[in-house]
Every structure is written in C-alpha cells, then in structure tokens.
Design an enzyme around this catalytic site. Structure first.
Site, PDB file in Angstrom:
ATOM      1  N   ASN A  37       0.811  -1.208   0.000  1.00 24.11           N
ATOM      2  CA  ASN A  37       0.000   0.000   0.000  1.00 24.11           C
ATOM      3  C   ASN A  37       0.851   1.268   0.000  1.00 24.11           C
ATOM      4  OD1 ASN A  37      -2.333   1.460   0.002  1.00 24.11           O
ATOM      5  ND2 ASN A  37      -2.988   0.866   2.066  1.00 24.11           N
ATOM      6  N   HIS A 122     -14.293  -4.515  11.358  1.00 22.87           N
ATOM      7  CA  HIS A 122     -13.827  -3.195  11.799  1.00 22.87           C
ATOM      8  C   HIS A 122     -15.012  -2.302  12.140  1.00 22.87           C
ATOM      9  CE1 HIS A 122      -9.791  -3.365   9.370  1.00 22.87           C
ATOM     10  NE2 HIS A 122      -9.902  -4.330  10.242  1.00 22.87           N
ATOM     11  N   ARG A 147     -13.234  -5.271  15.985  1.00 29.99           N
ATOM     12  CA  ARG A 147     -12.216  -4.287  16.326  1.00 29.99           C
ATOM     13  C   ARG A 147     -12.895  -2.930  16.526  1.00 29.99           C
ATOM     14  NH1 ARG A 147      -7.710  -2.143  12.131  1.00 29.99           N
ATOM     15  NH2 ARG A 147      -9.435  -0.691  11.667  1.00 29.99           N
ATOM     16  N   TYR A 159      -6.588   7.112  12.895  1.00 28.54           N
ATOM     17  CA  TYR A 159      -6.501   5.848  12.156  1.00 28.54           C
ATOM     18  C   TYR A 159      -7.733   4.982  12.425  1.00 28.54           C
ATOM     19  CZ  TYR A 159      -6.213   1.099  11.214  1.00 28.54           C
ATOM     20  OH  TYR A 159      -6.578  -0.127  10.759  1.00 28.54           O
ATOM     21  N   ASP A 223      -6.549  -1.490  17.644  1.00 30.22           N
ATOM     22  CA  ASP A 223      -5.279  -1.302  16.955  1.00 30.22           C
ATOM     23  C   ASP A 223      -4.647   0.009  17.396  1.00 30.22           C
ATOM     24  OD1 ASP A 223      -4.350  -1.659  13.415  1.00 30.22           O
ATOM     25  OD2 ASP A 223      -3.167  -1.173  15.197  1.00 30.22           O
ATOM     26  N   HIS A 225      -1.835   1.026  16.411  1.00 32.13           N
ATOM     27  CA  HIS A 225      -1.219   1.501  15.168  1.00 32.13           C
ATOM     28  C   HIS A 225       0.134   2.184  15.374  1.00 32.13           C
ATOM     29  CE1 HIS A 225      -1.673   2.415  10.821  1.00 32.13           C
ATOM     30  NE2 HIS A 225      -2.454   1.373  10.895  1.00 32.13           N
ATOM     31  N   GLU A 249      -3.320  -4.290  19.477  1.00 29.90           N
ATOM     32  CA  GLU A 249      -2.435  -4.484  18.318  1.00 29.90           C
ATOM     33  C   GLU A 249      -1.492  -3.301  18.135  1.00 29.90           C
ATOM     34  OE1 GLU A 249      -4.685  -4.923  14.764  1.00 29.90           O
ATOM     35  OE2 GLU A 249      -3.006  -4.443  13.476  1.00 29.90           O
ATOM     36  N   GLU A 275       2.156  -6.729  11.392  1.00 28.55           N
ATOM     37  CA  GLU A 275       1.622  -6.560  10.032  1.00 28.55           C
ATOM     38  C   GLU A 275       2.627  -5.877   9.115  1.00 28.55           C
ATOM     39  OE1 GLU A 275      -1.847  -4.143  11.013  1.00 28.55           O
ATOM     40  OE2 GLU A 275      -0.985  -2.610   9.735  1.00 28.55           O
ATOM     41  N   ARG A 296       0.935 -11.038  13.320  1.00 28.14           N
ATOM     42  CA  ARG A 296       0.030 -10.280  12.459  1.00 28.14           C
ATOM     43  C   ARG A 296       0.398 -10.291  10.968  1.00 28.14           C
ATOM     44  NH1 ARG A 296      -4.306  -8.654  11.805  1.00 28.14           N
ATOM     45  NH2 ARG A 296      -4.157  -6.411  11.546  1.00 28.14           N
ATOM     46  N   HIS A 325      -3.184 -10.338   8.993  1.00 34.66           N
ATOM     47  CA  HIS A 325      -3.600  -9.021   8.508  1.00 34.66           C
ATOM     48  C   HIS A 325      -4.580  -9.201   7.342  1.00 34.66           C
ATOM     49  CE1 HIS A 325      -1.971  -4.901   6.957  1.00 34.66           C
ATOM     50  NE2 HIS A 325      -2.856  -4.716   7.908  1.00 34.66           N
ATOM     51  N   ASP A 329      -6.292  -3.572   1.694  1.00 30.68           N
ATOM     52  CA  ASP A 329      -5.072  -3.498   0.876  1.00 30.68           C
ATOM     53  C   ASP A 329      -4.323  -4.825   0.845  1.00 30.68           C
ATOM     54  OD1 ASP A 329      -4.741  -1.955   3.537  1.00 30.68           O
ATOM     55  OD2 ASP A 329      -2.689  -2.635   3.147  1.00 30.68           O
ATOM     56  N   GLU A 352      -8.358 -11.195  10.371  1.00 36.47           N
ATOM     57  CA  GLU A 352      -8.922  -9.870  10.088  1.00 36.47           C
ATOM     58  C   GLU A 352      -9.680  -9.931   8.770  1.00 36.47           C
ATOM     59  OE1 GLU A 352      -6.012  -6.813   9.801  1.00 36.47           O
ATOM     60  OE2 GLU A 352      -7.482  -5.211   9.653  1.00 36.47           O
ATOM     61  N   TRP A 415       2.397   6.794  12.051  1.00 36.57           N
ATOM     62  CA  TRP A 415       0.954   6.863  11.718  1.00 36.57           C
ATOM     63  C   TRP A 415       0.281   5.570  12.075  1.00 36.57           C
ATOM     64  CZ3 TRP A 415      -1.800   3.992   7.934  1.00 36.57           C
ATOM     65  CH2 TRP A 415      -3.141   4.373   7.823  1.00 36.57           C
TER      66      TRP A 415
HETATM   67  C1  CS2 Z   1      -4.337  -1.726   9.895  1.00 30.58           C
HETATM   68  C2  CS2 Z   1      -4.204  -1.596   8.414  1.00 30.58           C
HETATM   69  O1  CS2 Z   1      -5.881  -3.421   9.453  1.00 30.58           O
HETATM   70  C3  CS2 Z   1      -5.015  -3.041  10.233  1.00 30.58           C
HETATM   71  O2  CS2 Z   1      -4.666  -3.635  11.252  1.00 30.58           O
HETATM   72  O3  CS2 Z   1      -3.148  -1.601  10.596  1.00 30.58           O
HETATM   73  O4  CS2 Z   1      -5.409  -1.109   7.935  1.00 30.58           O
HETATM   74  C4  CS2 Z   1      -3.102  -0.675   7.928  1.00 30.58           C
HETATM   75  O5  CS2 Z   1      -3.364   0.642   8.357  1.00 30.58           O
HETATM   76  C5  CS2 Z   1      -3.072  -0.729   6.413  1.00 30.58           C
HETATM   77  O6  CS2 Z   1      -2.885  -2.060   6.027  1.00 30.58           O
HETATM   78  C6  CS2 Z   1      -1.950   0.120   5.847  1.00 30.58           C
HETATM   79  O7  CS2 Z   1      -1.876  -0.071   4.471  1.00 30.58           O
HETATM   80 MG    MG Z   2      -3.061  -2.896  12.226  1.00 34.17          MG
END
Ligand code: CS2
Ligand code: MG
Length: 415
Positions: A37, A122, A147, A159, A223, A225, A249, A275, A296, A325, A329, A352, A415
């Site tokens: 991504n 999600h 989540r 996020y 998450d 993140h 996470e 991830e 992950r 993961h 994407d 996920e 991020w």
């Molecule tokens: C996130 C992802 O799904 C998750 O756990 O961390 O959406 C992540 O932000 C994206 O894969 C980034 O491309």
């Molecule tokens: Mg994540």
C-alpha cells in the site's frame, strides 16, 4: 510443469492492487498478491525487472527451491518490497500446484483443522454513539469478534475511523491510502495530527461504553497503530484490562522488539504485532521470549504461503497464534491464501476481515465465504480466486499514499 508466461497486473478498482499472474505450459494459471500500500510500483518493478526474467521457463512445481533461490539469490535480503515480490511468486506457484492436483490449497497444507476461521470486522465511529451503531451493524452482519476504533476529542482524523465511504463501499469502509487530490499536480500524503495523551485519556471510556452496551463476552480488539512509546503502551494495556480485550495491536513500533518486555511486565492484555514485518527474523525476540500472543503478518508481505507457514510453525512452538492481517489493501488473492492457512494450521487465532468493495470484486472473482462469524476458503481447486483481466484494465493505477502523522508541534510521528 514449465512456466510459460508471467505478468504483473496493476489495477485500481476502488484502491490499488498488484497481482502476479503465472501461466504454465499446460495452461494452469496461478495468482499471487504483491500489493504494498503506497509503494505498489516498486514491487511491480522488482518483479518485472528483476524476478520474472529469472523464473521464465522455470519448473513451477519447485516451490521451496524457487523461494530459496529468490530469497538467497538476491543477495540483498528481506524488506517489504523484496518479500512482497517473493510472496507473489510463491503464492502463485502454490495456486498452480493445488490446481494441478485438483484440490483446494488447504488440503496441500495438511487439510482442515477447523470448520472455519473466526473473523473480526472493523467497527468505527467518530464518537461513541456512532461507534455503538457500527458495532451493532457488524453484529447484524454476522461478525462474532469486532475491532473498535474511534475518534479522539480534539483530533480531526484518527486511524481506522471512516469519515466517508472513501472506498466506494459502505459507510464504515476505511481506505487510508488517499489518491491524488483532484487537480493536484502530484499526489502527496495527507497529514494527520496526533495527541497520545488525549488518546490515552479517551480510549478506556470508549471500551467502558462498548462493554456496558454489548456485555463482557464479545471479543473486542483494538489497533494502537504503532504510535505509543513502550511505557504509554504499558499504561494503556493496564487501563484496558477491566474490558478483557482479545488483543491490543501494534501497541508500540514492533521493530524495537525488546520494548515489548516493558509492556509485558505491566499488563496481561494480549498483544498482537507484525503486520509491517516481512520475515521470521523480525519476530525472533518476540517469539522466543513470548512477548506477543498473536502474529500479524500477511501472506502477501511475509514470503507467501511458504514464508507464512514457516513463521506460524515457529510461533506455534511458543504457544503463539496467528492473527493474519486482512484489510482491503490485502487483495482477495492475499485474503484467500490466508484463509487456506487459517483452516489448516493448528495455532490459528483469528483472521482480520475487511470486506472488499463491489468494485474490487468485479475484478477479483472470489469463492471464499463468510457465515456465522467464520470465513472459509471454499473447496475450489487452488486458491479459489480468478482475476478478470479485462475488468482489471478498466481501472488504471492511481498514485495513492498512506497518511503521515504529525504531533501538534509538527514533529513527524508514527501513523
Ligand atoms: C491496519 C491496516 O488493518 C489493520 O490492522 O493496521 O489497515 C493498515 O493501516 C493498512 O494495512 C496500511 O496499508
Ligand atoms: Mg493494524
């Protein structure tokens, strides 16, 4: 079984995907997900300019040897671009091998160890009422694990919180990679503002509200993140213990593996990381010292089916489970590959599952299904996914970048 041709297909049905398509001389087609991504074209070039010439006319049945040849033969090892390319070749060869045998891939991986893979969806909301509606919508859609991501008072964007149906799908779709803004001469990442103290103050109140509304049983995930320091993550893990999370996470940037020792000392909240990892070597301290509970990585990023199986088998030695993961994407090809592993490995944890948009599914014809909270890859031979190349051509690539985070004083932050 000779490789007759191989091509990289970049398509953008709602978001960018990179897919490797390998065809054997007897007409079998294998697919591999090579989507990274925000850096898609780097993987396309790595494949087209450096890998495909090396595997042309090769023996498609020699999966392990091809993996080792591409991993060790490159000299420069690991990294997200290299491993996404290797993952795509590997996954495509497993797809071909299973199709040649006329069986679904999971049967080649040891057969089913469960009836289906528990999925988590999600739920998100800019505020608690919106989040509660989203949880309710996901329960009604059949999810049995959810989540929770939510807006933070004083921050414009966070996020995981859908502010519009950017992915072209439902209200709750969240596509963080933003395409070039209309009319701009070049795409730039959007900039988000972050404030960890506001986040740490707010999140426990959110879980208090969700537990009050939905009770103590529902598996809840969150998450972080990558954006907390180890001691901040320890503080959050401790504060969330009363709400009995399934996992927290990416509580802190995972490449500092030793940092997880500090978090582990302070909290029993289960931890999931990886991830953004792409090889077993990213995990060695985390696994040997049992500093995490879930792995992950995705098949798409961790060396394909071969790389992921090696990683999960090592994790299983330490009682650590899978939590692959699966946002949008990860393409339907990558998701299908995950589901075959989810069904077969003993140390499965959870999968996920962020549903792809209708537009994406015009290009990727899938056979996996979701029912009663479980995902199943189906018994279609191979991965069970086809790519409609004519439909793919209708959605040309559009540059898109993930956001960049800055603190209120402008400092770049994770991020
Ligand atoms: C996130 C992802 O799904 C998750 O756990 O961390 O959406 C992540 O932000 C994206 O894969 C980034 O491309
Ligand atoms: Mg994540």
């Amino acid at each position: 079984m000779r490789i007759k041709s191989a091509e990289v297909i970049v398509t953008s049905p709602g978001r960018n995907f990179v897919t490797l398509r390998i065809t054997t001389e007897d007409g079998l087609v294998g697919l591999g997900d090579a989507t990274l991504n925000g850096r898609e074209l780097a993987v396309r070039s790595y494949l087209e300019d450096h890998v495909l010439p090396l595997i042309a006319d090769g023996d498609a049945s020699r999966i392990e040897d091809t993996w080792q040849y591409l991993y060790r033969g490159a000299y420069w090892r690991r990294g997200p671009v290299t491993m996404a390319a290797i993952s795509a070749v590997d996954t495509a060869l497993w797809d071909i091998k299973a199709k040649a045998a006329g069986i679904p891939l999971y049967q080649l991986l040891g057969g089913a160890s469960r009836t289906g893979a528990l999925a988590y969806g999600h739920a998100s909301g800019r505020d608690v009422p919106e989040l509660l509606d989203s949880v309710r919508a996901h329960l009604e859609a059949g999810f049995r694990a959810i989540r929770i991501q939510t807006g933070i008072p004083g921050l414009d964007s966070v996020y995981g919180v859908a502010t519009s149906s950017a992915g072209g799908g439902e209200r709750y779709d969240y596509e963080p990679a933003r395409r070039a803004t209309a009319g701009s001469d070049r795409p730039l990442p959007t900039v988000e503002t972050w404030d960890t103290r506001a986040y740490l103050r707010h999140l426990p109140t959110v879980f208090e509200a969700v537990r009050a509304e939905f009770g103590p049983e529902l598996p809840l995930l969150h998450d972080g993140h990558h954006r907390m320091t180890p001691i901040e993550a320890a503080r959050l893990g401790k504060a969330l213990e009363p709400y009995d999370l399934f996992w927290l996470e990416d509580a802190t940037p995972g490449e500092d593996q030793a940092a997880l020792r500090l978090i582990r000392q302070h909290t029993t909240t289960p931890l999931a990381i990886g991830e953004v990892f792409n090889s077993v070597y990213d995990y060695t301290t985390l696994l040997h010292e049992r500093l995490i509970d879930y792995v992950r990585s995705a098949v798409t990023h961790a060396g394909g089916v071969t790389g992921m199986k090696k990683l999960l088998d090592l994790a299983g030695v330490y009682g650590i489970k899978s939590g692959m993961h699966g946002p949008t994407d990860i393409s339907p090809v990558g998701m299908a590959a995950a589901l075959h592993l989810d069904l077969a490995v003993h140390n499965f944890g959870i999968q996920e599952y962020m549903k792809h948009s209708e537009r994406t599914l015009e290009v990727f014809r899938t056979s996996y299904w979701f029912k009663d909270g479980l995902l199943h890859p189906s018994d279609t031979p191979g991965l069970g996914v086809d790519l409609d190349t004519e439909a793919a051509a209708r959605f040309p690539y559009q540059p898109a970048y993930l956001p960049v985070n800055r603190l209120r004083d402008g400092t770049v932050h994770d991020w």
